[in-house]
Design a protein around this motif. Structure first.
Motif, PDB file in Angstrom:
ATOM      1  N   ILE A   1      -4.078 -10.846  -3.566  1.00  0.00           N
ATOM      2  CA  ILE A   1      -4.694 -10.252  -2.394  1.00  0.00           C
ATOM      3  C   ILE A   1      -4.311  -8.775  -2.353  1.00  0.00           C
ATOM      4  O   ILE A   1      -3.226  -8.390  -2.783  1.00  0.00           O
ATOM      5  N   GLY A   2      -5.220  -7.962  -1.860  1.00  0.00           N
ATOM      6  CA  GLY A   2      -4.974  -6.535  -1.784  1.00  0.00           C
ATOM      7  C   GLY A   2      -6.118  -5.751  -2.402  1.00  0.00           C
ATOM      8  O   GLY A   2      -7.115  -6.315  -2.863  1.00  0.00           O
TER       9      GLY A   2
ATOM     10  N   ALA B   1       0.657 -10.475  -3.486  1.00  0.00           N
ATOM     11  CA  ALA B   1       0.081  -9.382  -2.698  1.00  0.00           C
ATOM     12  C   ALA B   1       0.393  -8.064  -3.394  1.00  0.00           C
ATOM     13  O   ALA B   1       1.556  -7.685  -3.518  1.00  0.00           O
TER      14      ALA B   1
ATOM     15  N   SER C   1       0.832  -1.203   0.000  1.00  0.00           N
ATOM     16  CA  SER C   1       0.000   0.000   0.000  1.00  0.00           C
ATOM     17  C   SER C   1       0.865   1.251   0.000  1.00  0.00           C
ATOM     18  O   SER C   1       0.505   2.279  -0.585  1.00  0.00           O
TER      19      SER C   1
ATOM     20  N   TYR D   1      -1.266  -4.154  -1.129  1.00  0.00           N
ATOM     21  CA  TYR D   1      -1.660  -4.879   0.075  1.00  0.00           C
ATOM     22  C   TYR D   1      -0.944  -4.278   1.291  1.00  0.00           C
ATOM     23  O   TYR D   1       0.220  -3.879   1.215  1.00  0.00           O
TER      24      TYR D   1
ATOM     25  N   ASP E   1      -5.792  -5.039   5.605  1.00  0.00           N
ATOM     26  CA  ASP E   1      -6.429  -6.355   5.624  1.00  0.00           C
ATOM     27  C   ASP E   1      -7.277  -6.522   6.891  1.00  0.00           C
ATOM     28  O   ASP E   1      -8.439  -6.956   6.842  1.00  0.00           O
TER      29      ASP E   1
END
Length: 248
Positions: free
Chosen positions: A102-103, A134, A64, A137, A142
């Motif tokens: 993921i993210g 990721a 991020s 992420y 999360d």
């Protein structure tokens, strides 16, 4: 698939791929060259982890916080990510690798999101190994997403606050259907987890490699696995105890 004769091999390895910029700088190259060299490592790494019986590899590809990097570097990273998916997805599928992301995908271009969706859909039934990437992420993000999901369920009357415990919360974070990482590796000599899988790494072994990510090879992976095998994983219990409740 996992080799039952090797119980000391981690089922799931999570990797913070650090040092691409330093690798490039040492060679008088730009940041993009370092990231390209880092991507090249992934192909051989996946073959080796599969041969060692590792079921899941999760790579911290873009955090991020990485949006704060110089614009040209971010643009180069996005092009590289797109190029990787374009060139590797069909080969990953042929090798029986299931790809997962993921993210937060919202800030990525429509084209890149389409590539990610295609990779996941094409490989969704593969069972040899799982590659989790990721992107955008963060571990705190999360956990916040999980909290929001639970709050929505409570608001809708599907749950009561008293229903919420560790096991239920665990179902709302990323990777819930996969074994938790047994081993987390970070390269480039840095000894921190940098907002990576904060919830999921609760009982993971940490291994810090001195080499920069583009120099991470099969021998380095084997050293990390050997270090993992030598550790006594007690999960908060006494010496010799093994609390299976922490093993997903």
């Amino acid at each position: 698939m996992r080799n039952p004769a090797s119980p000391l091999v981690p089922r799931h390895v999570a990797i913070i791929m650090d040092g691409n910029n330093r690798w490039a700088k040492k060679r008088g190259l730009n940041a993009a060259a370092g990231h390209r060299a880092g991507v090249e490592v992934i192909r051989s790494l996946l073959k080796h982890t599969k041969s060692r019986g590792i079921e899941v590899v999760t790579l911290f590809a873009f955090s991020s916080e990485n949006w704060q990097r110089p614009t040209l570097e971010v643009q180069a990273l996005m092009r590289l990510f797109s190029s990787y998916l374009d060139s590797e997805t069909k080969q990953l599928h042929a090798d029986g690798v299931r790809v997962r992301f993921i993210g937060n995908r919202e800030q990525f271009s429509a084209g890149l999101r389409k590539q990610m969706d295609y990779s996941e859909q094409l490989t969704r039934f593969n069972k040899e190994t799982t590659l989790v990437i990721a992107v955008d992420y963060g571990g705190q993000w999360d956990i916040v997403q999980a909290a929001k999901g639970l709050a929505t369920q409570v608001e809708q009357g599907a749950l009561s606050v008293d229903d919420i415990d560790v096991e239920l919360f665990d179902r709302f974070v990323a990777l819930t259907e996969l074994p938790r990482p047994d081993l987390c590796i970070r390269t480039a000599g840095e000894q921190r987890i940098s907002n990576f899988l904060l919830w999921q790494l609760a009982y993971s072994e940490l291994y810090f490699a001195e080499c920069l990510w583009p120099d991470f090879d099969e021998a380095e992976m084997d050293r990390a696995i050997e270090a993992f095998a030598a550790r006594d994983r007690r999960y908060g219990g006494r010496d010799g105890d093994e609390d299976a409740s922490h093993q997903h």
